[in-house]
Structures are given as C-alpha cells and as structure tokens.
Design a protein around this motif. Structure first.
Motif, PDB file in Angstrom:
ATOM      1  N   ASP A 129      39.856  -9.500 -19.385  1.00 54.98           N
ATOM      2  CA  ASP A 129      39.545 -10.780 -19.304  1.00 54.98           C
ATOM      3  C   ASP A 129      40.711 -11.647 -18.606  1.00 54.98           C
ATOM      4  OD1 ASP A 129      37.061 -10.436 -20.769  1.00 54.98           O
ATOM      5  OD2 ASP A 129      38.102 -10.759 -22.691  1.00 54.98           O
ATOM      6  N   GLU A 130      41.822 -11.140 -18.310  1.00 53.17           N
ATOM      7  CA  GLU A 130      42.862 -11.700 -17.753  1.00 53.17           C
ATOM      8  C   GLU A 130      42.931 -11.583 -16.215  1.00 53.17           C
ATOM      9  OE1 GLU A 130      43.947 -13.181 -19.956  1.00 53.17           O
ATOM     10  OE2 GLU A 130      43.595 -11.886 -21.595  1.00 53.17           O
ATOM     11  N   LEU A 131      42.188 -10.758 -15.550  1.00 57.23           N
ATOM     12  CA  LEU A 131      42.117 -10.320 -14.157  1.00 57.23           C
ATOM     13  C   LEU A 131      41.563 -11.396 -13.342  1.00 57.23           C
ATOM     14  CD1 LEU A 131      41.193  -6.530 -14.245  1.00 57.23           C
ATOM     15  CD2 LEU A 131      43.261  -7.570 -14.123  1.00 57.23           C
ATOM     16  N   LEU A 132      42.282 -11.732 -12.234  1.00 59.77           N
ATOM     17  CA  LEU A 132      41.496 -12.703 -11.414  1.00 59.77           C
ATOM     18  C   LEU A 132      40.610 -12.013 -10.407  1.00 59.77           C
ATOM     19  CD1 LEU A 132      45.110 -13.986  -9.940  1.00 59.77           C
ATOM     20  CD2 LEU A 132      43.478 -15.105 -11.871  1.00 59.77           C
ATOM     21  N   ASP A 133      39.865 -12.810  -9.726  1.00 60.06           N
ATOM     22  CA  ASP A 133      38.774 -12.002  -8.591  1.00 60.06           C
ATOM     23  C   ASP A 133      39.238 -11.039  -7.576  1.00 60.06           C
ATOM     24  OD1 ASP A 133      36.886 -13.961  -9.900  1.00 60.06           O
ATOM     25  OD2 ASP A 133      37.028 -15.194  -8.439  1.00 60.06           O
ATOM     26  N   THR A 154      48.133 -14.348 -29.518  1.00 61.77           N
ATOM     27  CA  THR A 154      48.302 -13.659 -28.155  1.00 61.77           C
ATOM     28  C   THR A 154      49.006 -14.524 -27.153  1.00 61.77           C
ATOM     29  OG1 THR A 154      46.481 -12.450 -28.638  1.00 61.77           O
ATOM     30  CG2 THR A 154      47.193 -12.388 -26.467  1.00 61.77           C
ATOM     31  N   LYS A 155      49.911 -14.015 -26.447  1.00 63.53           N
ATOM     32  CA  LYS A 155      50.772 -14.626 -25.401  1.00 63.53           C
ATOM     33  C   LYS A 155      50.599 -13.767 -24.106  1.00 63.53           C
ATOM     34  CE  LYS A 155      55.120 -15.790 -23.716  1.00 63.53           C
ATOM     35  NZ  LYS A 155      56.818 -15.528 -23.873  1.00 63.53           N
ATOM     36  N   LEU A 156      50.357 -14.343 -23.000  1.00 55.84           N
ATOM     37  CA  LEU A 156      49.995 -13.414 -21.713  1.00 55.84           C
ATOM     38  C   LEU A 156      51.488 -14.070 -20.710  1.00 55.84           C
ATOM     39  CD1 LEU A 156      48.565 -11.424 -19.992  1.00 55.84           C
ATOM     40  CD2 LEU A 156      47.219 -13.439 -18.958  1.00 55.84           C
ATOM     41  N   THR A 157      52.008 -12.971 -20.297  1.00 58.60           N
ATOM     42  CA  THR A 157      53.069 -13.410 -19.113  1.00 58.60           C
ATOM     43  C   THR A 157      52.499 -12.991 -17.993  1.00 58.60           C
ATOM     44  OG1 THR A 157      54.722 -13.387 -20.764  1.00 58.60           O
ATOM     45  CG2 THR A 157      55.254 -13.227 -18.625  1.00 58.60           C
ATOM     46  N   SER A 158      52.353 -13.807 -16.838  1.00 60.40           N
ATOM     47  CA  SER A 158      51.869 -13.253 -15.658  1.00 60.40           C
ATOM     48  C   SER A 158      53.191 -13.506 -14.626  1.00 60.40           C
ATOM     49  CB  SER A 158      50.782 -14.022 -15.263  1.00 60.40           C
ATOM     50  OG  SER A 158      50.182 -13.584 -13.936  1.00 60.40           O
ATOM     51  N   LEU A 159      53.619 -12.567 -13.868  1.00 62.18           N
ATOM     52  CA  LEU A 159      54.504 -12.603 -12.832  1.00 62.18           C
ATOM     53  C   LEU A 159      54.172 -12.030 -11.577  1.00 62.18           C
ATOM     54  CD1 LEU A 159      57.418 -11.125 -14.956  1.00 62.18           C
ATOM     55  CD2 LEU A 159      57.107 -13.566 -14.397  1.00 62.18           C
ATOM     56  N   VAL A 200      50.206  -3.389 -14.403  1.00 60.11           N
ATOM     57  CA  VAL A 200      50.757  -3.530 -13.215  1.00 60.11           C
ATOM     58  C   VAL A 200      49.466  -3.900 -12.193  1.00 60.11           C
ATOM     59  CG1 VAL A 200      51.994  -2.970 -10.928  1.00 60.11           C
ATOM     60  CG2 VAL A 200      52.925  -2.700 -13.126  1.00 60.11           C
ATOM     61  N   THR A 201      49.089  -4.989 -11.684  1.00 61.28           N
ATOM     62  CA  THR A 201      48.149  -4.956 -10.706  1.00 61.28           C
ATOM     63  C   THR A 201      48.329  -5.040  -9.256  1.00 61.28           C
ATOM     64  OG1 THR A 201      47.898  -7.443 -10.522  1.00 61.28           O
ATOM     65  CG2 THR A 201      47.035  -6.668 -12.451  1.00 61.28           C
ATOM     66  N   ASP A 202      47.743  -5.037  -8.593  1.00 62.64           N
ATOM     67  CA  ASP A 202      47.843  -5.105  -6.917  1.00 62.64           C
ATOM     68  C   ASP A 202      48.612  -6.439  -6.533  1.00 62.64           C
ATOM     69  OD1 ASP A 202      45.490  -6.840  -7.375  1.00 62.64           O
ATOM     70  OD2 ASP A 202      44.474  -5.613  -5.958  1.00 62.64           O
ATOM     71  N   SER A 203      48.468  -7.445  -7.437  1.00 63.27           N
ATOM     72  CA  SER A 203      49.455  -8.758  -7.366  1.00 63.27           C
ATOM     73  C   SER A 203      50.213  -9.298  -8.199  1.00 63.27           C
ATOM     74  CB  SER A 203      48.088  -9.771  -6.976  1.00 63.27           C
ATOM     75  OG  SER A 203      47.630  -9.770  -7.923  1.00 63.27           O
ATOM     76  N   ARG A 204      50.000  -8.706  -9.640  1.00 61.83           N
ATOM     77  CA  ARG A 204      50.845  -9.280 -10.425  1.00 61.83           C
ATOM     78  C   ARG A 204      51.482  -8.200 -11.386  1.00 61.83           C
ATOM     79  NH1 ARG A 204      47.359 -13.355 -13.752  1.00 61.83           N
ATOM     80  NH2 ARG A 204      45.927 -11.564 -13.713  1.00 61.83           N
ATOM     81  N   VAL A 205      52.387  -8.561 -12.233  1.00 64.04           N
ATOM     82  CA  VAL A 205      52.682  -7.895 -13.414  1.00 64.04           C
ATOM     83  C   VAL A 205      52.300  -8.689 -14.626  1.00 64.04           C
ATOM     84  CG1 VAL A 205      54.990  -7.314 -14.910  1.00 64.04           C
ATOM     85  CG2 VAL A 205      54.750  -6.872 -12.323  1.00 64.04           C
ATOM     86  N   LEU A 206      51.927  -7.877 -15.576  1.00 64.75           N
ATOM     87  CA  LEU A 206      51.365  -8.738 -16.806  1.00 64.75           C
ATOM     88  C   LEU A 206      51.920  -8.074 -18.015  1.00 64.75           C
ATOM     89  CD1 LEU A 206      47.333  -8.508 -15.764  1.00 64.75           C
ATOM     90  CD2 LEU A 206      49.256 -10.589 -15.554  1.00 64.75           C
TER      91      LEU A 206
END
Length: 183
Positions: A11-15, A112-117, A98-104
């Motif tokens: 549910d946290e992923l971008l398009d 729940t806390k989500l940190t996105s870098l 680790v996604t192709d654009s961010r560290v989560l």
C-alpha cells in the motif's frame, strides 16, 4: 535477493515503483555497547529501589513512603529487562525495503510510522557489519553520542537505519549502485 516482506509495503508503493529488496531486523534480544554502562546502572537503581520498597513495606512507615518507591521500582524493572522486551517487540513490527526510487522503513509498536527516503537525496550512508554478515546501514550523520547511549530510557537515536539486517554489505552495495544509476 528477495524475501517475504514485500507484502508489508504493497500500500506504500508509488505508481510503477518496484521493490528490489525487503527485510527486517534480526529477531531476539540483543545487547548493545551502551549496555556495558546501562546494565550495572540499572541493577544498582533497581536493587536500591526494591530494597527501599521492601524496607518501607515491612515497617510501619507512612503510606507516602510506601507509595513513593513504587515508580522507582517500576523504572528499575523497565531498565533491567523491560527495555529488552520492548526493543524485541519493536523489531518484530519493523520492516525495510529498497525500491527502484526510495528506501522505506515501516515501524511502530502502537502506531505505524513510514519513513521514505529518496535514493537521489539520501544523506551520508554508513555501514557497521559483523563477521556473521549482519549489520546496520545508517542514512544520515553518524552521531558518536547516540552510539554511546544514554541513561534516559526514553531517549532514542532518530537516525533512519536498517538495523541488524542480514547480508548488510550486499544491501549497502545495492543502495550505492542505485544511487549511481539515479545520478
């Protein structure tokens, strides 16, 4: 390298964003360098608080003295072993990706806390690793004071990090590689 924690971030992923790696901290109870000071201090604190409380309970001391020691006993018990159980439960509810654009980083015992870098804007990276392949990647300035620890049980280092992860060197290298690709 894949595992079963991808679902924690669905549910946290971008398009069009893809998870390249996901993981979580090592399970269990662990001792840190700061425990070399904290354990003796907590034993002295807790021992004295329990001694005080037992002394006033077994005498006909005023009720104020009997109640006065209870918070000190509770703090002592938390410092002796409660903090280890709390950290263990906190790690059970922590997930990394680790996604192709961010560290989560998804964490939180009660909320729940989500940190996105962003990979392109990641601050300084540092790695600490052990011989068994586990280690920590910190995203930000390493603060020497945070690694020493503190006697305040509520103080926490807020530097985002992948803490106690398996194959830490591989993950670190992948993040560096992705950063180079993005720049």
């Amino acid at each position: 390298m894949q595992n079963n924690y991808h679902k924690e971030f669905k549910d946290e992923l971008l398009d069009n964003e893809k998870i390249l790696w996901s993981g979580k901290p090592k399970d269990g109870i662990f001792f840190k360098a700061s425990d070399a000071l904290m354990i003796p201090f907590s034993l002295m604190w807790g021992g004295f608080a329990i001694f005080w409380e037992m002394s006033v309970i077994t005498t006909d001391a005023p009720i104020f003295f009997k109640l006065w020691g209870i918070p000190f006993v509770l703090v002592g018990l938390y410092m002796i072993f409660g903090r280890f159980l709390f950290e263990k439960k906190e790690r059970e509810k922590t997930f990394y990706a680790v996604t192709d654009s961010r560290v989560l980083i998804k964490s939180g015992l009660f909320n729940t806390k989500l940190t996105s870098l962003s990979l392109q804007k990641l601050p300084e990276l540092s790695i600490t690793k052990k011989d068994n392949g586990f280690g920590t990647i910190e995203f930000g300035d390493s603060n020497i004071l945070s690694s020493i620890g503190s006697f305040t049980p509520y103080k926490k280092d807020n530097t985002p990090k992948f803490e106690m992860i398996e194959d830490v060197q591989y993950i670190y290298n992948e993040i560096i590689r992705l950063q180079r690709e993005k720049s």
